[in-house]
Design a protein around this motif. Structure first.
Motif, PDB file in Angstrom:
ATOM      1  N   ASP A  61      -0.516 -14.228   8.677  1.00  9.71           N
ATOM      2  CA  ASP A  61      -0.129 -15.101  10.150  1.00  9.71           C
ATOM      3  C   ASP A  61      -1.034 -16.144  10.542  1.00  9.71           C
ATOM      4  O   ASP A  61      -1.038 -16.637  11.471  1.00  9.71           O
ATOM      5  N   PHE A  62      -2.019 -16.451   9.590  1.00 11.24           N
ATOM      6  CA  PHE A  62      -2.955 -17.626  10.010  1.00 11.24           C
ATOM      7  C   PHE A  62      -2.183 -18.958  10.026  1.00 11.24           C
ATOM      8  O   PHE A  62      -1.506 -19.198   8.959  1.00 11.24           O
ATOM      9  N   HIS A  63      -2.336 -19.412  10.975  1.00  8.71           N
ATOM     10  CA  HIS A  63      -1.913 -20.794  11.058  1.00  8.71           C
ATOM     11  C   HIS A  63      -2.629 -22.194  10.780  1.00  8.71           C
ATOM     12  O   HIS A  63      -3.812 -22.174  10.829  1.00  8.71           O
ATOM     13  N   LEU A  64      -2.038 -23.263  10.215  1.00 11.17           N
ATOM     14  CA  LEU A  64      -2.628 -24.275   9.855  1.00 11.17           C
ATOM     15  C   LEU A  64      -3.487 -25.027  10.862  1.00 11.17           C
ATOM     16  O   LEU A  64      -4.556 -25.442  10.699  1.00 11.17           O
ATOM     17  N   ASP A  65      -2.870 -24.797  12.162  1.00  9.67           N
ATOM     18  CA  ASP A  65      -3.924 -25.690  13.118  1.00  9.67           C
ATOM     19  C   ASP A  65      -5.068 -24.911  13.372  1.00  9.67           C
ATOM     20  O   ASP A  65      -6.242 -25.460  13.523  1.00  9.67           O
ATOM     21  N   THR A  66      -5.211 -23.458  13.504  1.00  2.00           N
ATOM     22  CA  THR A  66      -6.429 -22.715  13.361  1.00  2.00           C
ATOM     23  C   THR A  66      -7.254 -23.097  12.312  1.00  2.00           C
ATOM     24  O   THR A  66      -8.371 -23.179  12.541  1.00  2.00           O
ATOM     25  N   ALA A  67      -6.734 -23.167  11.175  1.00  2.00           N
ATOM     26  CA  ALA A  67      -7.403 -23.444   9.934  1.00  2.00           C
ATOM     27  C   ALA A  67      -7.995 -24.840  10.234  1.00  2.00           C
ATOM     28  O   ALA A  67      -9.450 -25.170   9.836  1.00  2.00           O
ATOM     29  N   ALA A  68      -7.590 -25.965  10.592  1.00  2.00           N
ATOM     30  CA  ALA A  68      -7.910 -26.941  11.086  1.00  2.00           C
ATOM     31  C   ALA A  68      -9.168 -27.013  11.772  1.00  2.00           C
ATOM     32  O   ALA A  68     -10.079 -27.676  11.583  1.00  2.00           O
ATOM     33  N   GLN A  69      -9.026 -26.176  12.961  1.00  2.00           N
ATOM     34  CA  GLN A  69     -10.348 -26.002  13.862  1.00  2.00           C
ATOM     35  C   GLN A  69     -11.400 -25.420  13.007  1.00  2.00           C
ATOM     36  O   GLN A  69     -12.640 -25.992  13.687  1.00  2.00           O
ATOM     37  N   ILE A  70     -11.241 -24.677  12.339  1.00  2.00           N
ATOM     38  CA  ILE A  70     -12.368 -23.991  11.804  1.00  2.00           C
ATOM     39  C   ILE A  70     -13.006 -24.962  10.573  1.00  2.00           C
ATOM     40  O   ILE A  70     -14.104 -25.087  10.701  1.00  2.00           O
ATOM     41  N   VAL A  71     -12.191 -25.552   9.966  1.00  2.00           N
ATOM     42  CA  VAL A  71     -12.745 -26.595   9.013  1.00  2.00           C
ATOM     43  C   VAL A  71     -13.336 -27.780   9.656  1.00  2.00           C
ATOM     44  O   VAL A  71     -14.453 -28.164   9.235  1.00  2.00           O
ATOM     45  N   ILE A  72     -13.145 -28.314  10.793  1.00  2.00           N
ATOM     46  CA  ILE A  72     -13.743 -29.266  11.545  1.00  2.00           C
ATOM     47  C   ILE A  72     -15.288 -28.646  11.802  1.00  2.00           C
ATOM     48  O   ILE A  72     -16.105 -29.447  11.834  1.00  2.00           O
ATOM     49  N   THR A  73     -15.512 -27.548  11.784  1.00  2.00           N
ATOM     50  CA  THR A  73     -17.024 -27.102  12.062  1.00  2.00           C
ATOM     51  C   THR A  73     -17.731 -27.024  10.953  1.00  2.00           C
ATOM     52  O   THR A  73     -19.039 -26.751  11.087  1.00  2.00           O
TER      53      THR A  73
END
Length: 119
Positions: A22-34
Motif C-alpha cells: 500500500d506504499f505510495h510513490l509520493d510518500t517514497a519521494a518524500q522519504i528519498v528527498i531526506t
C-alpha cells in the motif's frame, strides 16, 4: 575521492516501507528527498539513457521516483546500503571477500531472474 555516506538506518527503514503493497510513490519521494545520496542517484538514473524522455529532463526527486517506480527504487536503495556497509569494512581481506560475495549475489540474482522469465 569525496564520499557522502548514506544514512543506513534511514535507508533500511525505506526498504521496509517499500515492501508494503500500500506504499505510495509520493510518500517514497518524500522519504528519498531526506537522503541526499539516494536522491542524487535516483535523479541521475532518471536522466540515464534507458529512462530519459527525448523532450524532458528529470530535475526533481518526485519525477524521478515516479519514472523509476517502486521496484527499481527498492533495488537502488538496497544496492546503496550494501555498498555503504562494504566500504565501512576496515580489513582489506574482509573487504575483498565481501566484494566477492556481492558479485556472486548479483550474479545469482541475475540468473534467477532469467530462469524465472523462462519458467
Amino acid at each position: 575521492m569525496l564520499v557522502f555516506p548514506a544514512n543506513v538506518k534511514a535507508s533500511l527503514k525505506l526498504l521496509q516501507l517499500l515492501d508494503d503493497p500500500d506504499f505510495h510513490l509520493d510518500t517514497a519521494a518524500q522519504i528519498v528527498i531526506t537522503e541526499p545520496v539516494i536522491a542524487a542517484r535516483v535523479v541521475a538514473i532518471g536522466n540515464s539513457a534507458i529512462f530519459a524522455r527525448r523532450s524532458s529532463r528529470v530535475e526533481n526527486v518526485r519525477t524521478a521516483v515516479n519514472l523509476l517506480g517502486l521496484n527499481i527504487l527498492r533495488s537502488l536503495v538496497a544496492a546503496i546500503v550494501v555498498r555503504q556497509v562494504c566500504t565501512a569494512i576496515a580489513s582489506p581481506a574482509l573487504r575483498a571477500k565481501t566484494e566477492l560475495l556481492w558479485q556472486h549475489s548479483a550474479h545469482v540474482a541475475a540468473l534467477a531472474f532469467v530462469l524465472a522469465r523462462h519458467v
